[in-house]
Write an enzyme that holds these catalytic residues in place. Structure first.
Site, PDB file in Angstrom:
ATOM      1  N   TYR A  95       0.726  -1.033   0.132  1.00  0.00           N
ATOM      2  CA  TYR A  95      -0.022  -0.142   0.043  1.00  0.00           C
ATOM      3  C   TYR A  95       0.889   1.222  -0.049  1.00  0.00           C
ATOM      4  CZ  TYR A  95      -4.365  -2.542   0.038  1.00  0.00           C
ATOM      5  OH  TYR A  95      -5.498  -3.124  -0.318  1.00  0.00           O
ATOM      6  N   GLU A 137      -8.976  -6.889   4.383  1.00  0.00           N
ATOM      7  CA  GLU A 137      -8.247  -8.058   4.146  1.00  0.00           C
ATOM      8  C   GLU A 137      -7.439  -8.740   5.038  1.00  0.00           C
ATOM      9  OE1 GLU A 137      -5.356  -6.002   1.064  1.00  0.00           O
ATOM     10  OE2 GLU A 137      -7.149  -5.074  -0.078  1.00  0.00           O
ATOM     11  N   PHE A 398     -16.210 -10.212 -14.974  1.00  0.00           N
ATOM     12  CA  PHE A 398     -15.188 -10.862 -14.993  1.00  0.00           C
ATOM     13  C   PHE A 398     -14.141  -9.963 -15.311  1.00  0.00           C
ATOM     14  CE2 PHE A 398     -17.148 -14.955 -16.734  1.00  0.00           C
ATOM     15  CZ  PHE A 398     -17.337 -15.453 -15.457  1.00  0.00           C
ATOM     16  N   PRO A 400     -11.632  -6.406 -14.037  1.00  0.00           N
ATOM     17  CA  PRO A 400     -11.826  -5.070 -13.463  1.00  0.00           C
ATOM     18  C   PRO A 400     -13.280  -4.435 -13.467  1.00  0.00           C
ATOM     19  CG  PRO A 400      -9.996  -4.971 -14.505  1.00  0.00           C
ATOM     20  CD  PRO A 400     -10.451  -6.120 -14.860  1.00  0.00           C
TER      21      PRO A 400
END
Length: 406
Positions: A95, A137, A398, A400
């Site tokens: 990040y 996450e 399917f 982005p």
């Protein structure tokens, strides 16, 4: 927590992002891969070449700016992206790299308009947004590793069976190399497949929907061979899977991920609408409903070019004969003479709202749809014209995320 001043500055950049968003994200990816070429082992190169990843990121940055004073509005999008990041193996240390290159791209594209005040505000905002991603996450990684049969990162699987489903789609039955249990999943979820292709400088990772019901000793993915045409490049991993990978070979999989999932506790009817290889998550949902002997009415609608590329038709037809609560409807864009002779489809041409209204028995149902973006736009607008509640219309891109509103 962002200050009122920072929020005001971010909101002032919304009109600029609307105009220059994709220029910024194109510059961002160029900087990112120049400064950190190792990240090419993670990103989908075809999506980069087609501009899909740049457009998706531009939309995400724009949405973050618009909703900077109530970021909870973008939490569903954060969760969706976080599932993909977890399946790819994105870790917190990535990040700061992304933030540094994003700010540099903003400065490069906007020039003198990107004042120190604006860059500082975006730096603060990015920190808050990144923290949200990292938190979500982290929970997903923990959940993935701690569930029965679960694991972190990637795990070796053997191709137990390879079955050709149509001229362009092949199913791969994947069993764990270690012979141990595998994680369950929700119908509609996907796995990431990681492979090193001989002669390719970077690792390739692609997401493929699981195409069977959970509870089996294997995972099944059904992969369309993407040969490419015109400016659209061939899919390197899909072609390699079709041409080179055989039964007994090893592939590396992430644990199942994704938030496009069947609502199994809702007792209302289910409508599954797919185009092309978009049928793979729908087959998982259909098999799950039938195997659980669910009393819900199911409408299964599939669009394909013709019978030669229509995968799993015999399977769905057999379910339709055995399950009275299932109705099946096919739409062929360009049916072959054999298709016409055997009357195996209900509509010629494209799916449209007028036809959907004739085959969908009720709008008080859960709708799931997946396929190429133009197909999904058509279905999205059709459902809206039928006054289907937005909360009942579920879909997945399917690759982005794009927009269905144009």
């Amino acid at each position: 927590m962002l200050s009122e001043k920072t929020i005001a500055i971010i909101k002032s950049t919304v009109p600029v992002l609307e105009i220059h968003g994709e220029a910024i994200t194109r510059r961002f990816y160029k900087l990112l891969f120049t400064n950190h070429p190792e990240l090419l082992n993670v990103f989908n190169h075809a999506n980069q070449l087609q501009g899909r990843q740049q457009a998706a990121l531009a939309n995400a940055v724009y949405a973050a700016a618009v909703h900077i004073d109530h970021l909870e509005a973008i939490l569903p999008a954060v969760k969706q992206i976080a599932h993909k990041h977890r399946s790819l193996g994105i870790k917190p240390e990535s990040y700061p790299i992304v933030g540094e290159n994003l700010l540099a791209a903003i400065q490069d594209v906007l020039g003198d308009s990107a004042t120190e005040e604006i860059l500082q505000a975006w730096g603060e905002a990015y920190g808050v947004i990144a923290a949200a991603f990292i938190g979500v996450e982290s929970d997903l990684y923990q959940e993935s590793a701690q569930q029965t049969g679960g694991w972190s990162d990637y795990r070796a699987f053997l191709i137990d069976r390879k079955v050709q489903e149509s001229d362009v789609i092949t199913s791969f039955y994947l069993a764990p190399q270690d012979g141990k249990a595998i994680a369950s999943f929700e119908p509609g979820q996907y796995v990431s497949v990681r492979m090193n292709i001989p002669g390719e400088p970077y690792t390739h990772i692609r997401q493929y929907s699981l195409s069977d019901a959970p509870g089996k000793p294997y995972y099944r993915i059904s992969v369309k061979r993407e040969d490419g045409q015109g400016t659209v490049p061939a899919g390197k991993l899909s072609v390699y899977l079709h041409e080179k990978m055989q039964e007994g070979d090893i592939v590396w999989l992430s644990a199942p991920a994704g938030d496009f999932t069947l609502k199994q506790n809702d007792e209302r009817p289910v409508v599954l609408i797919s185009g092309g290889v978009g049928l793979t998550p729908m087959i998982s949902m259909l098999n799950t409903l039938v195997e659980s002997e669910c009393p819900r009415h199911i409408t299964f609608i599939h669009a394909a070019q013709n019978g030669t590329v229509h995968a799993m038709k015999e399977h769905v037809d057999s379910l339709c004969k055995a399950y009275p609560m299932l109705s099946v409807h096919y739409c062929y864009e360009k049916p072959t003479s054999e298709d016409i002779e055997s009357s195996t489809f209900a509509k010629e041409g494209y799916i449209d709202s007028a036809w959907l209204k004739t085959v969908i028995p009720t709008t008080d149902a859960n709708f799931y749809f997946c396929g190429p973006q133009p197909f999904m736009k058509t279905v999205h607008h059709a459902l809206r014209s039928m006054n289907v509640a937005a909360s009942d219309a579920h879909y997945e891109f399917f690759g982005p995320a794009g927009s269905l509103e144009d």
